[in-house]
Design a protein around this motif. Structure first.
Motif, PDB file in Angstrom:
ATOM      1  N   MET A   1      29.229  18.287  39.458  1.00  0.00           N
ATOM      2  CA  MET A   1      29.261  19.735  39.363  1.00  0.00           C
ATOM      3  C   MET A   1      29.769  20.127  37.978  1.00  0.00           C
ATOM      4  N   ASN A   2      29.196  21.178  37.456  1.00  0.00           N
ATOM      5  CA  ASN A   2      29.594  21.694  36.157  1.00  0.00           C
ATOM      6  C   ASN A   2      31.036  22.214  36.236  1.00  0.00           C
ATOM      7  N   PRO A   3      31.897  21.779  35.315  1.00  0.00           N
ATOM      8  CA  PRO A   3      33.304  22.201  35.363  1.00  0.00           C
ATOM      9  C   PRO A   3      33.512  23.709  35.195  1.00  0.00           C
ATOM     10  N   ILE A   4      32.531  24.425  34.679  1.00  0.00           N
ATOM     11  CA  ILE A   4      32.673  25.869  34.501  1.00  0.00           C
ATOM     12  C   ILE A   4      32.879  26.567  35.852  1.00  0.00           C
ATOM     13  N   PHE A   5      32.266  26.032  36.905  1.00  0.00           N
ATOM     14  CA  PHE A   5      32.407  26.620  38.235  1.00  0.00           C
ATOM     15  C   PHE A   5      33.808  26.368  38.803  1.00  0.00           C
ATOM     16  N   VAL A   6      34.355  25.190  38.525  1.00  0.00           N
ATOM     17  CA  VAL A   6      35.722  24.878  38.947  1.00  0.00           C
ATOM     18  C   VAL A   6      36.703  25.794  38.214  1.00  0.00           C
ATOM     19  N   GLU A   7      36.494  25.975  36.923  1.00  0.00           N
ATOM     20  CA  GLU A   7      37.354  26.870  36.133  1.00  0.00           C
ATOM     21  C   GLU A   7      37.261  28.306  36.640  1.00  0.00           C
ATOM     22  N   LEU A   8      36.055  28.727  37.005  1.00  0.00           N
ATOM     23  CA  LEU A   8      35.873  30.090  37.518  1.00  0.00           C
ATOM     24  C   LEU A   8      36.643  30.270  38.823  1.00  0.00           C
ATOM     25  N   GLU A   9      36.586  29.291  39.713  1.00  0.00           N
ATOM     26  CA  GLU A   9      37.323  29.389  40.972  1.00  0.00           C
ATOM     27  C   GLU A   9      38.830  29.441  40.722  1.00  0.00           C
ATOM     28  N   GLN A  10      39.312  28.602  39.821  1.00  0.00           N
ATOM     29  CA  GLN A  10      40.744  28.577  39.513  1.00  0.00           C
ATOM     30  C   GLN A  10      41.200  29.904  38.897  1.00  0.00           C
ATOM     31  N   ALA A  11      40.442  30.411  37.936  1.00  0.00           N
ATOM     32  CA  ALA A  11      40.805  31.666  37.274  1.00  0.00           C
ATOM     33  C   ALA A  11      40.774  32.836  38.253  1.00  0.00           C
ATOM     34  N   THR A  12      39.792  32.848  39.134  1.00  0.00           N
ATOM     35  CA  THR A  12      39.672  33.922  40.111  1.00  0.00           C
ATOM     36  C   THR A  12      40.838  33.884  41.089  1.00  0.00           C
ATOM     37  N   THR A  13      41.170  32.699  41.559  1.00  0.00           N
ATOM     38  CA  THR A  13      42.309  32.547  42.464  1.00  0.00           C
ATOM     39  C   THR A  13      43.590  33.025  41.792  1.00  0.00           C
ATOM     40  N   ASP A  14      43.789  32.633  40.537  1.00  0.00           N
ATOM     41  CA  ASP A  14      44.984  33.039  39.805  1.00  0.00           C
ATOM     42  C   ASP A  14      45.056  34.556  39.628  1.00  0.00           C
ATOM     43  N   GLN A  15      43.947  35.158  39.224  1.00  0.00           N
ATOM     44  CA  GLN A  15      43.936  36.609  39.007  1.00  0.00           C
ATOM     45  C   GLN A  15      44.094  37.380  40.322  1.00  0.00           C
ATOM     46  N   PHE A  16      43.566  36.828  41.411  1.00  0.00           N
ATOM     47  CA  PHE A  16      43.691  37.495  42.712  1.00  0.00           C
ATOM     48  C   PHE A  16      45.121  37.384  43.239  1.00  0.00           C
ATOM     49  N   GLU A  17      45.701  36.183  43.155  1.00  0.00           N
ATOM     50  CA  GLU A  17      47.034  35.949  43.714  1.00  0.00           C
ATOM     51  C   GLU A  17      48.156  36.432  42.801  1.00  0.00           C
ATOM     52  N   ASN A  18      47.976  36.322  41.491  1.00  0.00           N
ATOM     53  CA  ASN A  18      49.056  36.642  40.559  1.00  0.00           C
ATOM     54  C   ASN A  18      48.776  37.838  39.660  1.00  0.00           C
ATOM     55  N   GLY A  19      47.543  38.271  39.643  1.00  0.00           N
ATOM     56  CA  GLY A  19      47.162  39.397  38.797  1.00  0.00           C
ATOM     57  C   GLY A  19      46.830  40.597  39.659  1.00  0.00           C
ATOM     58  N   GLU A  20      45.868  41.367  39.206  1.00  0.00           N
ATOM     59  CA  GLU A  20      45.514  42.587  39.922  1.00  0.00           C
ATOM     60  C   GLU A  20      44.047  42.619  40.343  1.00  0.00           C
ATOM     61  N   LEU A  21      43.398  41.454  40.359  1.00  0.00           N
ATOM     62  CA  LEU A  21      41.995  41.395  40.763  1.00  0.00           C
ATOM     63  C   LEU A  21      41.884  41.733  42.247  1.00  0.00           C
ATOM     64  N   PRO A  22      41.146  42.800  42.598  1.00  0.00           N
ATOM     65  CA  PRO A  22      41.036  43.187  44.009  1.00  0.00           C
ATOM     66  C   PRO A  22      40.126  42.233  44.790  1.00  0.00           C
ATOM     67  N   LYS A  23      40.372  42.168  46.083  1.00  0.00           N
ATOM     68  CA  LYS A  23      39.601  41.284  46.964  1.00  0.00           C
ATOM     69  C   LYS A  23      38.112  41.609  46.925  1.00  0.00           C
ATOM     70  N   TRP A  24      37.772  42.902  46.871  1.00  0.00           N
ATOM     71  CA  TRP A  24      36.356  43.281  46.880  1.00  0.00           C
ATOM     72  C   TRP A  24      35.622  42.759  45.649  1.00  0.00           C
ATOM     73  N   LEU A  25      36.353  42.432  44.602  1.00  0.00           N
ATOM     74  CA  LEU A  25      35.751  41.873  43.400  1.00  0.00           C
ATOM     75  C   LEU A  25      35.903  40.348  43.375  1.00  0.00           C
ATOM     76  N   ALA A  26      37.013  39.854  43.892  1.00  0.00           N
ATOM     77  CA  ALA A  26      37.250  38.411  43.922  1.00  0.00           C
ATOM     78  C   ALA A  26      36.238  37.698  44.824  1.00  0.00           C
ATOM     79  N   ASP A  27      35.896  38.284  45.949  1.00  0.00           N
ATOM     80  CA  ASP A  27      34.993  37.633  46.905  1.00  0.00           C
ATOM     81  C   ASP A  27      33.623  37.274  46.315  1.00  0.00           C
ATOM     82  N   PRO A  28      32.916  38.211  45.660  1.00  0.00           N
ATOM     83  CA  PRO A  28      31.618  37.820  45.103  1.00  0.00           C
ATOM     84  C   PRO A  28      31.737  36.830  43.940  1.00  0.00           C
ATOM     85  N   VAL A  29      32.830  36.893  43.198  1.00  0.00           N
ATOM     86  CA  VAL A  29      33.027  35.922  42.108  1.00  0.00           C
ATOM     87  C   VAL A  29      33.257  34.537  42.705  1.00  0.00           C
TER      88      VAL A  29
END
Length: 85
Positions: A1-29
Protein backbone atom coordinates in the motif's frame (compact mmCIF):
# COMPACT_ATOMS: atom_id res chain seq x y z
CA UNK A 1 0.00 0.00 0.00
CA UNK A 2 1.16 3.50 -0.79
CA UNK A 3 2.40 5.18 2.42
CA UNK A 4 0.52 8.38 1.54
CA UNK A 5 -2.73 6.67 2.58
CA UNK A 6 -1.25 5.63 5.93
CA UNK A 7 -0.04 9.20 6.50
CA UNK A 8 -3.49 10.53 5.59
CA UNK A 9 -5.15 8.24 8.14
CA UNK A 10 -2.67 9.23 10.85
CA UNK A 11 -3.00 12.97 10.14
CA UNK A 12 -6.79 12.77 10.06
CA UNK A 13 -6.91 10.87 13.34
CA UNK A 14 -4.59 13.43 14.94
CA UNK A 15 -6.56 16.43 13.68
CA UNK A 16 -9.87 14.84 14.73
CA UNK A 17 -8.72 13.78 18.21
CA UNK A 18 -6.34 16.64 19.03
CA UNK A 19 -7.32 19.41 16.65
CA UNK A 20 -10.61 20.84 15.49
CA UNK A 21 -11.40 18.65 12.48
CA UNK A 22 -15.14 17.88 12.70
CA UNK A 23 -16.45 14.33 12.37
CA UNK A 24 -18.53 15.21 9.30
CA UNK A 25 -15.28 16.07 7.53
CA UNK A 26 -13.05 13.42 9.11
CA UNK A 27 -15.32 10.54 8.02
CA UNK A 28 -15.03 11.03 4.23
CA UNK A 29 -11.28 11.66 4.51
CA UNK A 30 -10.89 8.42 6.49
CA UNK A 31 -12.85 6.66 3.74
CA UNK A 32 -10.20 7.79 1.24
CA UNK A 33 -7.36 6.77 3.56
CA UNK A 34 -8.81 3.30 4.15
CA UNK A 35 -9.64 2.54 0.51
CA UNK A 36 -6.47 3.17 -1.48
CA UNK A 37 -7.51 0.85 -4.31
CA UNK A 38 -10.38 3.20 -5.15
CA UNK A 39 -7.98 6.11 -5.62
CA UNK A 40 -5.22 4.41 -7.56
CA UNK A 41 -3.67 6.86 -9.99
CA UNK A 42 -5.00 9.82 -8.00
CA UNK A 43 -2.24 9.93 -5.42
CA UNK A 44 -1.45 13.54 -6.34
CA UNK A 45 -4.91 14.55 -5.06
CA UNK A 46 -4.40 12.44 -1.93
CA UNK A 47 -1.14 14.32 -1.32
CA UNK A 48 -3.02 17.62 -1.61
CA UNK A 49 -5.64 16.30 0.80
CA UNK A 50 -2.93 15.24 3.25
CA UNK A 51 -1.42 18.73 3.22
CA UNK A 52 -4.85 20.26 3.74
CA UNK A 53 -5.56 17.99 6.71
CA UNK A 54 -2.19 18.71 8.29
CA UNK A 55 -2.72 22.46 7.91
CA UNK A 56 -6.44 22.49 8.73
CA UNK A 57 -7.66 25.44 10.73
CA UNK A 58 -11.23 26.41 11.51
CA UNK A 59 -10.26 30.07 11.22
CA UNK A 60 -8.25 29.83 8.01
CA UNK A 61 -10.43 32.44 6.32
CA UNK A 62 -10.32 34.88 9.22
CA UNK A 63 -8.27 38.02 8.89
CA UNK A 64 -6.68 39.50 5.82
CA UNK A 65 -4.56 36.53 4.75
CA UNK A 66 -5.37 32.90 4.26
CA UNK A 67 -2.57 30.93 5.89
CA UNK A 68 -4.15 27.49 6.34
CA UNK A 69 -6.83 25.26 4.84
CA UNK A 70 -10.47 25.22 5.88
CA UNK A 71 -13.39 22.84 5.43
CA UNK A 72 -14.20 24.22 1.98
CA UNK A 73 -10.72 23.40 0.68
CA UNK A 74 -10.94 19.83 1.97
CA UNK A 75 -14.47 19.34 0.65
CA UNK A 76 -13.37 20.58 -2.78
CA UNK A 77 -10.48 18.10 -2.91
CA UNK A 78 -12.81 15.28 -1.82
CA UNK A 79 -15.17 16.21 -4.68
CA UNK A 80 -12.27 16.12 -7.14
CA UNK A 81 -11.31 12.67 -5.89
CA UNK A 82 -14.87 11.43 -6.38
CA UNK A 83 -15.28 13.05 -9.81
CA UNK A 84 -12.19 11.36 -11.12
CA UNK A 85 -13.12 7.86 -9.92
Amino acid sequence: MNPIFVELEQATTDQFENGELPKWLADPVMNVARNPALYEGKEYLVEILLDQIREYDVYAEAGCCKWAYDHEDIARTLRWLEEKR
